[in-house]
Design an enzyme around this catalytic site. Sequence first.
Site, mmCIF file in Angstrom:
data_model
loop_
_atom_site.group_PDB
_atom_site.id
_atom_site.type_symbol
_atom_site.label_atom_id
_atom_site.label_comp_id
_atom_site.label_asym_id
_atom_site.label_seq_id
_atom_site.Cartn_x
_atom_site.Cartn_y
_atom_site.Cartn_z
ATOM 1 N N ASP A 67 0.812 -1.219 0.000
ATOM 2 C CA ASP A 67 0.000 0.000 0.000
ATOM 3 C C ASP A 67 0.846 1.269 0.000
ATOM 4 O OD1 ASP A 67 0.910 -0.539 2.573
ATOM 5 O OD2 ASP A 67 -1.072 -0.934 3.378
ATOM 6 N N ASN A 137 -7.492 -3.190 14.339
ATOM 7 C CA ASN A 137 -8.869 -3.494 13.930
ATOM 8 C C ASN A 137 -8.921 -4.681 12.961
ATOM 9 O OD1 ASN A 137 -7.878 -2.455 11.560
ATOM 10 N ND2 ASN A 137 -9.270 -0.710 11.452
ATOM 11 N N HIS A 139 -7.153 -5.039 10.158
ATOM 12 C CA HIS A 139 -6.914 -4.804 8.731
ATOM 13 C C HIS A 139 -5.617 -5.466 8.275
ATOM 14 C CE1 HIS A 139 -4.754 -0.659 9.516
ATOM 15 N NE2 HIS A 139 -3.861 -1.617 9.431
ATOM 16 N N GLU A 144 -9.688 -2.156 5.377
ATOM 17 C CA GLU A 144 -10.290 -1.877 6.671
ATOM 18 C C GLU A 144 -11.528 -2.757 6.877
ATOM 19 O OE1 GLU A 144 -8.538 -0.251 8.569
ATOM 20 O OE2 GLU A 144 -8.168 1.838 8.032
HETATM 21 C C1 F6R Z 1 1.498 -1.502 6.125
HETATM 22 C C2 F6R Z 1 0.173 -2.114 6.183
HETATM 23 C C3 F6R Z 1 -0.614 -2.152 7.450
HETATM 24 C C4 F6R Z 1 0.221 -2.457 8.684
HETATM 25 C C5 F6R Z 1 -0.652 -2.444 9.935
HETATM 26 C C6 F6R Z 1 0.157 -2.654 11.188
HETATM 27 O O1 F6R Z 1 2.022 -1.570 4.804
HETATM 28 O O2 F6R Z 1 -0.298 -2.561 5.195
HETATM 29 O O3 F6R Z 1 -1.627 -3.129 7.323
HETATM 30 O O4 F6R Z 1 0.834 -3.696 8.537
HETATM 31 O O5 F6R Z 1 -1.318 -1.224 10.038
HETATM 32 O O6 F6R Z 1 1.008 -1.578 11.374
HETATM 33 P P1 F6R Z 1 2.122 -1.577 12.515
HETATM 34 O O7 F6R Z 1 3.109 -2.619 12.128
HETATM 35 O O8 F6R Z 1 2.723 -0.189 12.440
HETATM 36 O O9 F6R Z 1 1.432 -1.866 13.779
#
Ligand code: F6R
Length: 265
Positions: A67, A137, A139, A144
């Site tokens: 992303d 959450n 994702h 989401e």
């Molecule tokens: C990042 C991504 C997100 C993160 C998720 C966890 O490229 O796609 O899904 O993996 O938000 O983020 P952290 O590791 O910062 O807790």
Amino acid sequence: MDIVILRDSAAVAAEGARRVRTLLHKKRDAVLGLATGGTPLAMYRRLVADYEQGRVSFAKAITFNLDEYVGLGADDPQSYRYYMNRELFDKTDILHSNTHLPVCADGDDPDSVGPVYEAAIRAAGGIDLQILGIGRNGHIGFNEPTSSLRSRTRVKTLTRETLESNSRYFDDPARQPKIAITMGIATIQEAAAVLLLATGEAKAEAVQQMIEGPVSAMWPATALQLHEKATVLIDDAAASRLQQRDYYDWISEQRRALESQYGGG
Ligand code: F6R
């Protein structure tokens, strides 16, 4: 789903890096799906150290990130392109031309950028190993809750919860994008193998849902229950709400016994 519970976040990073190295040893031109965020940082640092010590080469690897924020250019320190360059690409022998992030730049048609990214993944032969983190959450990527479990790469509005979780990276809240472009859940499902890393107590509920909850768009990571080759690498804190913990430990014990008897892994 293969559930590997390790002592702490350092052990998760070490095991994640080991698996990436193993893949690159078997297949020098592997296609890696990559994630950003706090969780994989320690794994990337290990891979950089491995590269410096001559234990791994990325010279033929191809990468596709999950992303990117809409509205942040490659030279913006908060963009995921900048993060990847800083944490991995600039510090290894990977060819920058072999690294890809989805982009929806000014003037791009938001409806066509996703299909173009997917075509590039297909042209590279598909993703061999997709690295994932997980949001509190549930994702994966920026899919989401309520994202279609069949979603493809597209522009997506972030939830308030995700914005709040990621606000720590932005000094000026007005600069934090509310929209991102992300691989879809169906895109992620097409990877030959997925490796999800989760560490810390804050992820415990999402991890419990992902592994033991019903498959539901309300917890997008539960879609990985339908993946043929999904491995979840978690530390004790992230595993703290699992109801079948004894069973996962028992499986690991049996696997270790098998490996010491027959080798391999
Ligand atoms: C990042 C991504 C997100 C993160 C998720 C966890 O490229 O796609 O899904 O993996 O938000 O983020 P952290 O590791 O910062 O807790």
